[in-house]
Design a protein around this motif. Structure first.
Motif, PDB file in Angstrom:
ATOM      1  N   SER A  92      41.413  38.215  42.800  1.00  0.00           N
ATOM      2  CA  SER A  92      42.054  37.635  43.984  1.00  0.00           C
ATOM      3  C   SER A  92      41.102  36.695  44.721  1.00  0.00           C
ATOM      4  N   GLN A  93      39.787  36.965  44.653  1.00  0.00           N
ATOM      5  CA  GLN A  93      38.821  36.081  45.297  1.00  0.00           C
ATOM      6  C   GLN A  93      38.788  34.716  44.605  1.00  0.00           C
ATOM      7  N   ALA A  94      38.942  34.702  43.292  1.00  0.00           N
ATOM      8  CA  ALA A  94      38.999  33.432  42.563  1.00  0.00           C
ATOM      9  C   ALA A  94      40.233  32.636  42.979  1.00  0.00           C
ATOM     10  N   ALA A  95      41.356  33.329  43.091  1.00  0.00           N
ATOM     11  CA  ALA A  95      42.589  32.663  43.519  1.00  0.00           C
ATOM     12  C   ALA A  95      42.446  32.125  44.940  1.00  0.00           C
ATOM     13  N   GLN A  96      41.768  32.880  45.788  1.00  0.00           N
ATOM     14  CA  GLN A  96      41.558  32.442  47.163  1.00  0.00           C
ATOM     15  C   GLN A  96      40.733  31.156  47.210  1.00  0.00           C
ATOM     16  N   LEU A  97      39.669  31.074  46.406  1.00  0.00           N
ATOM     17  CA  LEU A  97      38.872  29.852  46.356  1.00  0.00           C
ATOM     18  C   LEU A  97      39.688  28.667  45.854  1.00  0.00           C
ATOM     19  N   ARG A 112      43.237  21.429  33.225  1.00  0.00           N
ATOM     20  CA  ARG A 112      43.863  20.480  34.157  1.00  0.00           C
ATOM     21  C   ARG A 112      42.990  20.237  35.380  1.00  0.00           C
ATOM     22  N   TYR A 113      42.115  21.193  35.708  1.00  0.00           N
ATOM     23  CA  TYR A 113      41.290  21.087  36.904  1.00  0.00           C
ATOM     24  C   TYR A 113      39.850  20.697  36.590  1.00  0.00           C
ATOM     25  N   PHE A 114      39.583  20.396  35.314  1.00  0.00           N
ATOM     26  CA  PHE A 114      38.245  19.963  34.927  1.00  0.00           C
ATOM     27  C   PHE A 114      37.940  18.585  35.504  1.00  0.00           C
ATOM     28  N   THR A 115      36.720  18.419  35.946  1.00  0.00           N
ATOM     29  CA  THR A 115      36.185  17.093  36.213  1.00  0.00           C
ATOM     30  C   THR A 115      35.470  16.634  34.945  1.00  0.00           C
ATOM     31  N   ASP A 116      35.006  15.390  34.931  1.00  0.00           N
ATOM     32  CA  ASP A 116      34.270  14.912  33.751  1.00  0.00           C
ATOM     33  C   ASP A 116      33.040  15.779  33.497  1.00  0.00           C
ATOM     34  N   ALA A 141      26.037  24.666  37.243  1.00  0.00           N
ATOM     35  CA  ALA A 141      26.326  24.089  38.562  1.00  0.00           C
ATOM     36  C   ALA A 141      27.236  22.892  38.310  1.00  0.00           C
ATOM     37  N   SER A 142      28.374  22.873  38.987  1.00  0.00           N
ATOM     38  CA  SER A 142      29.349  21.833  38.683  1.00  0.00           C
ATOM     39  C   SER A 142      30.214  21.538  39.890  1.00  0.00           C
ATOM     40  N   TYR A 143      31.128  20.603  39.697  1.00  0.00           N
ATOM     41  CA  TYR A 143      32.171  20.372  40.687  1.00  0.00           C
ATOM     42  C   TYR A 143      33.505  20.412  39.959  1.00  0.00           C
ATOM     43  N   GLN A 151      40.497  18.589  47.975  1.00  0.00           N
ATOM     44  CA  GLN A 151      39.363  17.801  47.497  1.00  0.00           C
ATOM     45  C   GLN A 151      38.442  18.599  46.580  1.00  0.00           C
ATOM     46  N   ILE A 152      37.699  17.863  45.779  1.00  0.00           N
ATOM     47  CA  ILE A 152      36.770  18.463  44.821  1.00  0.00           C
ATOM     48  C   ILE A 152      35.757  19.343  45.545  1.00  0.00           C
TER      49      ILE A 152
END
Length: 202
Positions: A92-97, A112-116, A141-143, A151-152
């Motif tokens: 649930s914490q992952a879903a919250q983020l 679908r939510y990957f950045t480059d 470490a990523s975005y 936003q990202i």
């Protein structure tokens, strides 16, 4: 009674990362039949109910269920994805983020939510044998793009492999959000730190 089977079949299929067609193949029935069971419009015949019970009571299936249950009950942000980057379970914490309901995150195609950058890091993991059991862990470490579409955001994750009873490896990602300023202090090399199985010393 139809609701009981509907819920059990859907839960079993989702926990094991199976499509309706995939479960149908295991049971030698059409995808449309599984769909009718899950919608509750039809109940499996008695012989099929016995086969379903045997499948769901298989000790190996039960240990996988316990693993996914542990992920869902985790006190931190944790997700499990298969080698195709489809989420199989989440806390649930992952879903919250991500700003979404747990059910929406737990069964989505995370690519679908990957950045480059995240796509590149996923590729590095795959190329180095993550899904073949060669890697012990990867600190990343990523975005990324939250599932809610805001936003990202930036995060640090630990990716660790877990082998399911069917022999397939899944990626367990435990992550926390970090500030963009901190992320930018990390060198490109410091954004992916990999530990191989043969490097582990007990």
């Amino acid at each position: 009674m139809s609701q009981c089977w509907r819920d059990q079949i859907r839960r079993y299929r989702r926990v094991h990362g199976l499509t309706q067609a995939g479960l149908g193949e295991r049971l030698n029935v059409e995808q449309a039949t599984v769909s009718r069971w899950e919608r509750g419009t039809h109940v499996p015949e008695l012989g099929m109910q016995r086969r379903l019970r045997d499948l769901m009571r298989d000790p190996s299936s039960r240990s996988d269920l316990a693993f996914f249950h542990r992920i869902q009950c985790a006190l931190s942000a944790v997700k499990v994805a298969n080698r195709s980057a489809v989420n199989m379970a989440a806390s649930s914490q992952a879903a919250q983020l991500h700003g979404v309901q747990l059910a929406d995150l737990a069964q989505c195609d995370y690519r679908r939510y990957f950045t480059d950058l995240l796509e590149t890091q996923w590729g590095i993991a795959c190329q180095n044998g993550f899904f073949a059991g060669e890697v012990a862990s990867i600190k990343v470490a990523s975005y990324w793009r939250p599932a809610c579409g805001t936003q990202i955001r930036h995060c640090i994750s630990y990716w660790t492999p877990t082998r399911l009873n069917d022999g397939e490896y899944v990626l367990v990602s435990e992550f926390r959000e970090i500030e963009k300023d901190y992320f930018e202090t990390l060198s490109p090399e410091g954004r992916v730190v990999m530990v191989f199985m043969d490097e582990i010393v007990f």
